[in-house]
Enzyme design. Structure first.
Site, mmCIF file in Angstrom:
data_model
loop_
_atom_site.group_PDB
_atom_site.id
_atom_site.type_symbol
_atom_site.label_atom_id
_atom_site.label_comp_id
_atom_site.label_asym_id
_atom_site.label_seq_id
_atom_site.Cartn_x
_atom_site.Cartn_y
_atom_site.Cartn_z
ATOM 1 N N ASP A 23 -43.299 37.108 28.022
ATOM 2 C CA ASP A 23 -42.787 38.569 27.796
ATOM 3 C C ASP A 23 -42.277 39.174 28.855
ATOM 4 O OD1 ASP A 23 -43.166 38.172 25.065
ATOM 5 O OD2 ASP A 23 -45.136 38.859 25.121
ATOM 6 N N LYS A 45 -44.443 30.511 25.242
ATOM 7 C CA LYS A 45 -44.312 31.235 23.918
ATOM 8 C C LYS A 45 -42.941 31.887 24.209
ATOM 9 C CE LYS A 45 -45.828 34.925 21.732
ATOM 10 N NZ LYS A 45 -44.896 35.766 21.190
ATOM 11 N N ASP A 72 -41.054 31.680 19.000
ATOM 12 C CA ASP A 72 -41.788 32.618 18.046
ATOM 13 C C ASP A 72 -40.806 33.733 17.490
ATOM 14 O OD1 ASP A 72 -43.785 34.256 16.654
ATOM 15 O OD2 ASP A 72 -44.372 35.324 18.569
ATOM 16 N N LYS A 74 -40.485 34.177 14.320
ATOM 17 C CA LYS A 74 -40.747 34.577 12.861
ATOM 18 C C LYS A 74 -39.920 34.790 11.867
ATOM 19 C CE LYS A 74 -44.649 37.353 15.191
ATOM 20 N NZ LYS A 74 -44.335 37.185 16.559
ATOM 21 N N PHE A 75 -39.238 33.666 11.582
ATOM 22 C CA PHE A 75 -38.061 33.762 10.525
ATOM 23 C C PHE A 75 -38.407 34.596 9.273
ATOM 24 C CE2 PHE A 75 -36.742 29.879 13.101
ATOM 25 C CZ PHE A 75 -35.917 30.651 13.757
ATOM 26 N N HIS A 76 -37.775 35.273 8.620
ATOM 27 C CA HIS A 76 -37.969 36.006 7.452
ATOM 28 C C HIS A 76 -36.725 36.319 6.770
ATOM 29 C CE1 HIS A 76 -40.065 39.650 5.392
ATOM 30 N NE2 HIS A 76 -39.814 38.541 4.143
ATOM 31 N N ASP A 77 -36.051 35.419 5.884
ATOM 32 C CA ASP A 77 -34.844 35.795 5.504
ATOM 33 C C ASP A 77 -34.728 34.931 4.112
ATOM 34 O OD1 ASP A 77 -32.106 36.557 5.242
ATOM 35 O OD2 ASP A 77 -32.147 36.756 7.367
ATOM 36 N N ILE A 78 -33.641 34.875 3.521
ATOM 37 C CA ILE A 78 -33.288 33.982 2.503
ATOM 38 C C ILE A 78 -33.442 32.668 2.679
ATOM 39 C CG2 ILE A 78 -32.035 35.632 1.258
ATOM 40 C CD1 ILE A 78 -29.577 34.151 1.940
ATOM 41 N N PRO A 79 -33.729 31.867 1.839
ATOM 42 C CA PRO A 79 -34.018 30.337 1.870
ATOM 43 C C PRO A 79 -32.924 29.775 2.854
ATOM 44 C CG PRO A 79 -34.567 30.866 0.037
ATOM 45 C CD PRO A 79 -33.988 32.103 0.323
ATOM 46 N N THR A 132 -50.985 41.094 13.357
ATOM 47 C CA THR A 132 -52.309 41.857 13.614
ATOM 48 C C THR A 132 -52.251 43.437 14.068
ATOM 49 O OG1 THR A 132 -51.898 41.178 15.719
ATOM 50 C CG2 THR A 132 -53.434 39.732 14.474
ATOM 51 N N GLN A 202 -53.523 45.891 22.073
ATOM 52 C CA GLN A 202 -54.166 45.103 21.245
ATOM 53 C C GLN A 202 -55.540 45.658 20.315
ATOM 54 O OE1 GLN A 202 -53.174 42.175 20.023
ATOM 55 N NE2 GLN A 202 -51.555 41.311 21.324
ATOM 56 N N GLY A 222 -50.496 36.980 26.966
ATOM 57 C CA GLY A 222 -49.568 37.467 27.580
ATOM 58 C C GLY A 222 -49.885 38.129 28.866
ATOM 59 N N ARG A 223 -49.857 39.358 28.782
ATOM 60 C CA ARG A 223 -50.100 40.437 29.774
ATOM 61 C C ARG A 223 -51.149 40.099 30.695
ATOM 62 N NH1 ARG A 223 -49.155 45.264 25.878
ATOM 63 N NH2 ARG A 223 -49.949 43.687 24.405
HETATM 64 O O1 C5P Z 1 -49.825 40.462 26.052
HETATM 65 P P1 C5P Z 1 -50.358 40.072 24.921
HETATM 66 O O2 C5P Z 1 -51.638 38.979 25.300
HETATM 67 O O3 C5P Z 1 -50.979 41.153 24.151
HETATM 68 O O4 C5P Z 1 -49.469 39.265 24.175
HETATM 69 C C1 C5P Z 1 -49.473 38.745 22.832
HETATM 70 C C2 C5P Z 1 -48.268 38.045 22.450
HETATM 71 O O5 C5P Z 1 -48.599 37.554 21.016
HETATM 72 C C3 C5P Z 1 -47.026 38.909 22.353
HETATM 73 O O6 C5P Z 1 -45.941 38.062 22.561
HETATM 74 C C4 C5P Z 1 -47.104 39.402 20.779
HETATM 75 O O7 C5P Z 1 -45.702 39.926 20.564
HETATM 76 C C5 C5P Z 1 -47.485 38.282 20.203
HETATM 77 N N1 C5P Z 1 -48.122 38.510 18.898
HETATM 78 C C6 C5P Z 1 -49.239 39.244 18.803
HETATM 79 N N2 C5P Z 1 -49.798 39.562 17.348
HETATM 80 C C7 C5P Z 1 -49.274 38.973 16.360
HETATM 81 C C8 C5P Z 1 -48.127 38.149 16.486
HETATM 82 C C9 C5P Z 1 -47.974 37.818 17.894
HETATM 83 O O8 C5P Z 1 -49.659 39.837 19.799
HETATM 84 N N3 C5P Z 1 -49.826 39.020 15.344
#
Ligand code: C5P
Length: 244
Positions: A23, A45, A72, A74-79, A132, A202, A222-223
Site C-alpha cells: 500500500d 498483495k 486484491d 475484490k471484483f463485485h459486478d455482473i457475471p 472486517t 484495524q 501492510g503498515r
Molecule cells: O496495514 P494493514 O496491515 O492494516 O493492511 C491490511 C491490508 O489488508 C490492507 O491492504 C487492507 O486493504 C487489506 N484488507 C483489510 N481487511 C479486509 C480486507 C482487506 O485490512 N477485510
C-alpha cells in the site's frame, strides 16, 4: 538451507504465510521496499489503490523479480464483467485473485468454470466474505439480521460450495471456518499485528503466532512491515517466531 542469490540471502521457511500489502503511493517507495526483500520471505498483495496508480506494469515488474502476486481487486459486478476480469487476471499470471462472495452463486460458479478451462497456471480463486471494517450494526443498516460471525460463515459456505479455493476473513472467524471447511480451504486473514505494533485502523486483530495456531494459510500485513525502519528484519522476526 539458506543460500545467496543476486547478493541477497534466500531462505527456506517451511511456513511462509506472509503476504505484504504493497500500500504505497509512489513507485520509488515500492522499488525501495522490494529491493530490501526477496520472494523467499513473502508474497505481495496489490490492492485497488496501488493497481489504479501503477497498473499491470507493476505486476509485470514484480513477476520479473520472482514475486507471487495476490491481485486484491475484490471484483463485485455482473457475471459478464467479473468473468472477463478474472480471465484477464489469469492471463497476467497472478498467483491469487478475489471476488466478493456477495456477488452471488452464479458469479462464483461461473468464475470457477472460467478458471477450470484456463490454459496455463491457474490463480487461486478466493472470495471476500465480510469486510472486517463492518460490524453487527452495519449489517442491520444493510437489512441483514445475521451477526458478523454467522454471516461470514454463511458466505464462506456459499464460497466453499461454489468451488472457491478459500476466503478472506478476519482472524476472529478463522478458527470456526477451518473446523467447518477443512484444511484445504484456504484462509487469507488481514488485521494481523505483533504485540508491539500499532493497531492503526484495524479493530479485530490477531497476532502471527495465533494465526499459526489456527492454521491460517496466509496472513496479510501492510503498515507494520512497509512502514518499519527495517522491513527485512521485521519480516524475518515474524517468520522466525512462527517457524520454531
Ligand atoms: O496495514 P494493514 O496491515 O492494516 O493492511 C491490511 C491490508 O489488508 C490492507 O491492504 C487492507 O486493504 C487489506 N484488507 C483489510 N481487511 C479486509 C480486507 C482487506 O485490512 N477485510
Amino acid at each position: 538451507m539458506n543460500y545467496i542469490k543476486d547478493n541477497k540471502i534466500m531462505f527456506n521457511f517451511s511456513y511462509l504465510p506472509i503476504v505484504v500489502a504493497l500500500d504505497f503511493f509512489n513507485k520509488k517507495d515500492i522499488l525501495n521496499f522490494i529491493d530490501q526483500i526477496n520472494p523467499t520471505l513473502c508474497r505481495l498483495k496489490i490492492g485497488i489503490n496501488t493497481f489504479m496508480l501503477f497498473g499491470y506494469r507493476l505486476i509485470d515488474l514484480l513477476h520479473k523479480r520472482g514475486f507471487k502476486i495476490f491481485l486484491d481487486l475484490k471484483f463485485h459486478d455482473i457475471p459478464n464483467t467479473v468473468l472477463s476480469s478474472i480471465e484477464i487476471a489469469a492471463k497476467m499470471g497472478v498467483w491469487m485473485v478475489d471476488i466478493h462472495a456477495v456477488s452471488g452463486k452464479s458469479v462464483l460458479l461461473e468464475a470457477r468454470n472460467v478458471l477450470d478451462k484456463f490454459y496455463g497456471d491457474v490463480p487461486l480463486l478466493i472470495s471476500v466474505t465480510l469486510l472486517t471494517s463492518l460490524n453487527d450494526h452495519d449489517l442491520i443498516d444493510l437489512g441483514i439480521s445475521f451477526s458478523t460471525y454467522n454471516y461470514t460463515e454463511l458466505l464462506a459456505k456459499l464460497s466453499y460450495d461454489c468451488g472457491m479455493d478459500g476466503v478472506v476473513c478476519s482472524g476472529y472467524e478463522a478458527n470456526n471456518l477451518k473446523i467447518k471447511f477443512g484444511k484445504k480451504f484456504k484462509l487469507i486473514v488481514p488485521g494481523i499485528r505483533c504485540y508491539n505494533d500499532s493497531y492503526n485502523d484495524q479493530k479485530r486483530i490477531i497476532n502471527p503466532i495465533e494465526a499459526k495456531e489456527i492454521g491460517i494459510d496466509y496472513i496479510v500485513i501492510g503498515r507494520p512491515i512497509i512502514n518499519s525502519l527495517n522491513p527485512l528484519k521485521k519480516i524475518k522476526d515474524i517468520l522466525f517466531s512462527i517457524n520454531n
